[in-house]
Design an enzyme around this catalytic site. Structure first.
Site, PDB file in Angstrom:
ATOM      1  N   LYS A 171       0.870  -1.184   0.000  1.00  0.00           N
ATOM      2  CA  LYS A 171       0.000   0.000   0.000  1.00  0.00           C
ATOM      3  C   LYS A 171       0.905   1.231   0.000  1.00  0.00           C
ATOM      4  O   LYS A 171       1.471   1.597   1.026  1.00  0.00           O
ATOM      5  CB  LYS A 171      -0.921   0.042   1.224  1.00  0.00           C
ATOM      6  CG  LYS A 171      -2.024   1.098   1.023  1.00  0.00           C
ATOM      7  CD  LYS A 171      -2.363   1.862   2.281  1.00  0.00           C
ATOM      8  CE  LYS A 171      -1.619   3.126   2.504  1.00  0.00           C
ATOM      9  NZ  LYS A 171      -1.780   4.234   1.558  1.00  0.00           N
ATOM     10  N   GLU A 246       9.633   1.561  10.614  1.00  0.00           N
ATOM     11  CA  GLU A 246      10.607   2.635  10.340  1.00  0.00           C
ATOM     12  C   GLU A 246       9.857   3.939  10.543  1.00  0.00           C
ATOM     13  O   GLU A 246       9.060   4.340   9.694  1.00  0.00           O
ATOM     14  CB  GLU A 246      11.109   2.531   8.893  1.00  0.00           C
ATOM     15  CG  GLU A 246      11.879   1.272   8.588  1.00  0.00           C
ATOM     16  CD  GLU A 246      13.258   1.248   9.221  1.00  0.00           C
ATOM     17  OE1 GLU A 246      13.752   2.316   9.598  1.00  0.00           O
ATOM     18  OE2 GLU A 246      13.812   0.154   9.355  1.00  0.00           O
ATOM     19  N   CYS A 280      13.426  11.271   6.731  1.00  0.00           N
ATOM     20  CA  CYS A 280      13.372  10.829   8.128  1.00  0.00           C
ATOM     21  C   CYS A 280      14.732  10.976   8.798  1.00  0.00           C
ATOM     22  O   CYS A 280      14.817  11.087  10.009  1.00  0.00           O
ATOM     23  CB  CYS A 280      12.902   9.397   8.193  1.00  0.00           C
ATOM     24  SG  CYS A 280      13.873   8.326   7.143  1.00  0.00           S
ATOM     25  N   GLU A 377       9.607  16.936  14.365  1.00  0.00           N
ATOM     26  CA  GLU A 377      10.146  16.921  12.999  1.00  0.00           C
ATOM     27  C   GLU A 377       9.566  18.088  12.203  1.00  0.00           C
ATOM     28  O   GLU A 377       8.340  18.219  12.138  1.00  0.00           O
ATOM     29  CB  GLU A 377       9.666  15.649  12.305  1.00  0.00           C
ATOM     30  CG  GLU A 377      10.653  14.534  12.232  1.00  0.00           C
ATOM     31  CD  GLU A 377      10.086  13.344  11.454  1.00  0.00           C
ATOM     32  OE1 GLU A 377       8.946  12.929  11.717  1.00  0.00           O
ATOM     33  OE2 GLU A 377      10.799  12.837  10.594  1.00  0.00           O
TER      34      GLU A 377
HETATM   35  P1  NAP Z   1       2.239   8.696   7.516  1.00  0.00           P
HETATM   36  O1  NAP Z   1       1.168   9.690   7.522  1.00  0.00           O
HETATM   37  O2  NAP Z   1       2.435   7.855   8.719  1.00  0.00           O
HETATM   38  O3  NAP Z   1       1.991   7.804   6.224  1.00  0.00           O
HETATM   39  C1  NAP Z   1       2.806   6.705   5.891  1.00  0.00           C
HETATM   40  C2  NAP Z   1       1.967   5.619   5.281  1.00  0.00           C
HETATM   41  O4  NAP Z   1       1.039   5.167   6.270  1.00  0.00           O
HETATM   42  C3  NAP Z   1       1.142   6.075   4.088  1.00  0.00           C
HETATM   43  O5  NAP Z   1       1.055   5.014   3.165  1.00  0.00           O
HETATM   44  C4  NAP Z   1      -0.215   6.354   4.720  1.00  0.00           C
HETATM   45  O6  NAP Z   1      -1.297   6.229   3.827  1.00  0.00           O
HETATM   46  C5  NAP Z   1      -0.267   5.240   5.745  1.00  0.00           C
HETATM   47  N1  NAP Z   1      -1.239   5.467   6.814  1.00  0.00           N
HETATM   48  C6  NAP Z   1      -1.853   6.624   7.173  1.00  0.00           C
HETATM   49  N2  NAP Z   1      -2.713   6.397   8.187  1.00  0.00           N
HETATM   50  C7  NAP Z   1      -2.642   5.078   8.466  1.00  0.00           C
HETATM   51  C8  NAP Z   1      -3.288   4.231   9.396  1.00  0.00           C
HETATM   52  N3  NAP Z   1      -4.201   4.688  10.261  1.00  0.00           N
HETATM   53  N4  NAP Z   1      -2.957   2.929   9.410  1.00  0.00           N
HETATM   54  C9  NAP Z   1      -2.040   2.450   8.575  1.00  0.00           C
HETATM   55  N5  NAP Z   1      -1.407   3.187   7.633  1.00  0.00           N
HETATM   56  C10 NAP Z   1      -1.692   4.492   7.599  1.00  0.00           C
HETATM   57  O7  NAP Z   1       3.667   9.340   7.257  1.00  0.00           O
HETATM   58  P2  NAP Z   1       4.086  10.270   6.049  1.00  0.00           P
HETATM   59  O8  NAP Z   1       3.536  11.617   6.323  1.00  0.00           O
HETATM   60  O9  NAP Z   1       3.762   9.631   4.745  1.00  0.00           O
HETATM   61  O10 NAP Z   1       5.659  10.233   6.156  1.00  0.00           O
HETATM   62  C11 NAP Z   1       6.357  11.085   6.990  1.00  0.00           C
HETATM   63  C12 NAP Z   1       6.807  10.371   8.225  1.00  0.00           C
HETATM   64  O11 NAP Z   1       7.447   9.158   7.890  1.00  0.00           O
HETATM   65  C13 NAP Z   1       7.825  11.173   8.978  1.00  0.00           C
HETATM   66  O12 NAP Z   1       7.590  11.082  10.343  1.00  0.00           O
HETATM   67  C14 NAP Z   1       9.133  10.480   8.630  1.00  0.00           C
HETATM   68  O13 NAP Z   1      10.161  10.664   9.563  1.00  0.00           O
HETATM   69  C15 NAP Z   1       8.697   9.065   8.549  1.00  0.00           C
HETATM   70  N6  NAP Z   1       9.648   8.303   7.749  1.00  0.00           N
HETATM   71  C16 NAP Z   1      10.418   7.367   8.374  1.00  0.00           C
HETATM   72  C17 NAP Z   1      11.356   6.677   7.647  1.00  0.00           C
HETATM   73  C18 NAP Z   1      12.241   5.644   8.288  1.00  0.00           C
HETATM   74  O14 NAP Z   1      12.863   4.884   7.563  1.00  0.00           O
HETATM   75  N7  NAP Z   1      12.320   5.554   9.590  1.00  0.00           N
HETATM   76  C19 NAP Z   1      11.514   6.927   6.287  1.00  0.00           C
HETATM   77  C20 NAP Z   1      10.710   7.891   5.703  1.00  0.00           C
HETATM   78  C21 NAP Z   1       9.764   8.569   6.449  1.00  0.00           C
HETATM   79  P3  NAP Z   1      -1.970   7.514   3.153  1.00  0.00           P
HETATM   80  O15 NAP Z   1      -0.895   8.169   2.373  1.00  0.00           O
HETATM   81  O16 NAP Z   1      -3.036   6.917   2.321  1.00  0.00           O
HETATM   82  O17 NAP Z   1      -2.487   8.367   4.275  1.00  0.00           O
END
Ligand code: NAP
Length: 473
Positions: A171, A246, A280, A377
């Site tokens: 997904k 992650e 991240c 962040e």
């Molecule tokens: P996010 O809002 O958590 O979204 C990530 C993924 O999770 C998307 O596919 C999103 O789908 C999905 N998602 C949203 N709500 C969900 C739920 N209730 N249950 C399951 N999945 C759900 O994060 P983001 O805004 O895309 O990314 C930014 C964050 O990711 C930052 O905090 C960054 O630090 C972190 N990040 C971490 C790493 C690492 O390797 N540690 C790498 C990159 C990013 P939708 O798009 O459809 O909402």
């Protein structure tokens, strides 16, 4: 505009519902992709489970050959896929090309690792017994990926899972699903069996509920925010579902007075401004030792002023837009908060007067620890800089965060280097290196930054069960 179907059960499947994809450089709609609900996700998991027996029965070498074929397809379409990443995510084209190259490298790394799912033979304590430790694929894997590195962070999950013998249902993020669709086209062109790799899109919470509750789904691997990671941990309790997480980061950069200052400025520039600060492992707090504080600030702010901001498809652009209005608003509120608490804005600080979600690259000096950007962040091209006196103080302040994904330090002192590697609480530590990630080394976080590791040999292990067989023969 063509509505993109989803790749399910080895076919391209349409649905009556869709979502639109926007270009963050101008807000225009650039694509439309089908979306599905829980019943289709459940079917994808059932089909993936049916494909499991055939896929795991292949030798590691055979699965590796299939991954290499996917890598060949991706390489063949490199320019097209990179352009898609830039269109849906906004990053400069050169960085998108780098993301495709890294994705290819991950596929090639795990194509080799597929042959190395080693077990071991353990000497027995009791006469007549023999002990084997055997690794087997965990089963159907659900992968949830974010928008900031929409291709490579998905491939970081897909490649090792497939190498281990596990079918994958991906997904992707709703903001950036187009490169995942192109990746599925590469998988199809490479001739992988039906249902070994599938893509679903739709309401994230609904899809995640199916992943969590469906017993045929044996592992969820997630990259995204800590908040969603916490939701998954709660949801995983019912079925005791294994998770790799992650999550968010809040990387400190420690610049010591003994550092090569040119190298330190370069390290901080890469760690802060790559991907418009939406990484991240981006530098969130830059701590500079007092004797070189002013000089660092002058050189760093000058470099930030020289960055070319624009549409990622324009030649020579270093910094693209942030992903959406919400991202821009958050960055602007962090800047306002820091200034209200006494920080000095050395450059940038404002939204740019053009369509799309552009923020001027910003350098804030004398940022107090109480400022919001020092604990949350920012995920934007905003650098928060402050000074420190001693190594002990720097390490204490660096570690005073619930996050522990990455940390950076600039120093030429070998003893200090080892002390920092041992004491900094982070999964990845870059010493004079602002871009430490590489296929062959583990990547992941401590504390609120997550569970488990991707890449390296550890990356394959995340999708293997470890069994002990005790034999009396
Ligand atoms: P996010 O809002 O958590 O979204 C990530 C993924 O999770 C998307 O596919 C999103 O789908 C999905 N998602 C949203 N709500 C969900 C739920 N209730 N249950 C399951 N999945 C759900 O994060 P983001 O805004 O895309 O990314 C930014 C964050 O990711 C930052 O905090 C960054 O630090 C972190 N990040 C971490 C790493 C690492 O390797 N540690 C790498 C990159 C990013 P939708 O798009 O459809 O909402």
């Amino acid at each position: 505009m063509k509505t993109q179907p989803l790749y399910l059960g080895g076919k391209w499947v349409t649905s009556p519902t869709t979502l639109q994809v926007h270009n963050p450089a101008n807000g225009q709609v650039i694509g439309e992709v089908c979306t599905v609900g829980r019943p289709v996700v459940a079917q994808a998991i059932t089909d993936a489970h049916a494909a499991l027996a055939g896929w795991r029965a292949l030798t590691g070498k055979e699965r590796g050959d299939r991954l290499r074929a996917v890598a060949d397809q991706l390489l063949r379409r490199r320019d097209e896929v990179a352009r898609t990443i830039t269109l849906e995510n906004g990053k400069p084209l050169a960085q998108s090309l780098g993301e495709v190259a890294m994705s290819v490298d991950h596929l090639l790394w795990f194509a080799e690792e597929a042959r190395r799912a080693y077990g071991r033979i353990v000497p027995a304590q009791a006469p007549g017994k023999r002990h084997l430790v055997v690794k087997t694929p965990i089963g159907v894997v659900a992968a949830i990926s974010p928008w900031n590195f929409p291709l490579v962070l998905a491939v970081r999950k897909i490649a090792p899972a497939l190498a281990a013998g596990c079918p994958v249902v991906l997904k992707p993020a709703s903001a950036t699903p187009l490169c995942a669709i192109q990746f599925a086209e590469c998988v199809e062109a490479a001739g992988l069996p039906a249902s070994v790799f599938q893509v679903v899109l739709g309401r994230a919470s609904e899809i995640a509920a199916e992943f969590l509750e469906n017993r045929l789904c044996r592992k969820i691997t997630f990259t995204g925010s800590t908040e969603v990671g916490q939701l998954l941990i709660r949801g995983a309790a019912t079925d005791i579902k294994p998770l790799s997480l992650e999550l968010g980061g809040h990387a400190p950069v420690l610049i010591f007075a003994d550092a090569d200052l040119d190298q330190a400025v370069e390290t901080a520039m890469i760690a802060k401004f790559r991907n418009s600060g939406q990484s991240c492992i981006a530098a969130n707090r830059i701590y500079v030792q007092r004797p070189v504080y002013q000089e660092f600030l002058e050189r760093f702010a000058q470099k930030a002023r020289e960055l070319k901001v624009g549409d990622g498809l324009e030649a020579g652009v270093n910094v693209g837009p942030v992903i959406n209005q919400e991202g821009l608003d958050k960055a602007l509120s962090h800047i306002a908060d820091a200034k209200a608490r006494g920080a000095r804005c050395l450059c940038g600080g404002r939204r740019m007067d053009r369509p799309g979600w552009f923020l001027e690259p910003t350098v804030l000096a004398d940022v107090p620890e109480a400022a919001t950007c020092m604990s949350e962040e920012t995920f934007a091209p905003v650098a928060a800089v402050c000074s420190f006196e001693t190594e002990e103080e720097a390490v204490t302040r660096a570690n005073a965060s619930p996050f522990g994904l990455s940390a950076y330090a600039c120093t030429r002192d070998l003893g200090r280097t080892f002390r920092l590697i041992e004491s900094l609480e982070a999964g990845t530590i870059g010493i004079n290196d602002g871009a430490p990630s590489t296929s062959q080394c583990p990547f992941g976080g401590t504390k609120h930054s997550g569970w488990g590791r991707e890449l390296g040999n550890e990356g394959l292990d995340a999708f293997l069960e470890t069994k002990h067989a005790s034999l009396v023969l």
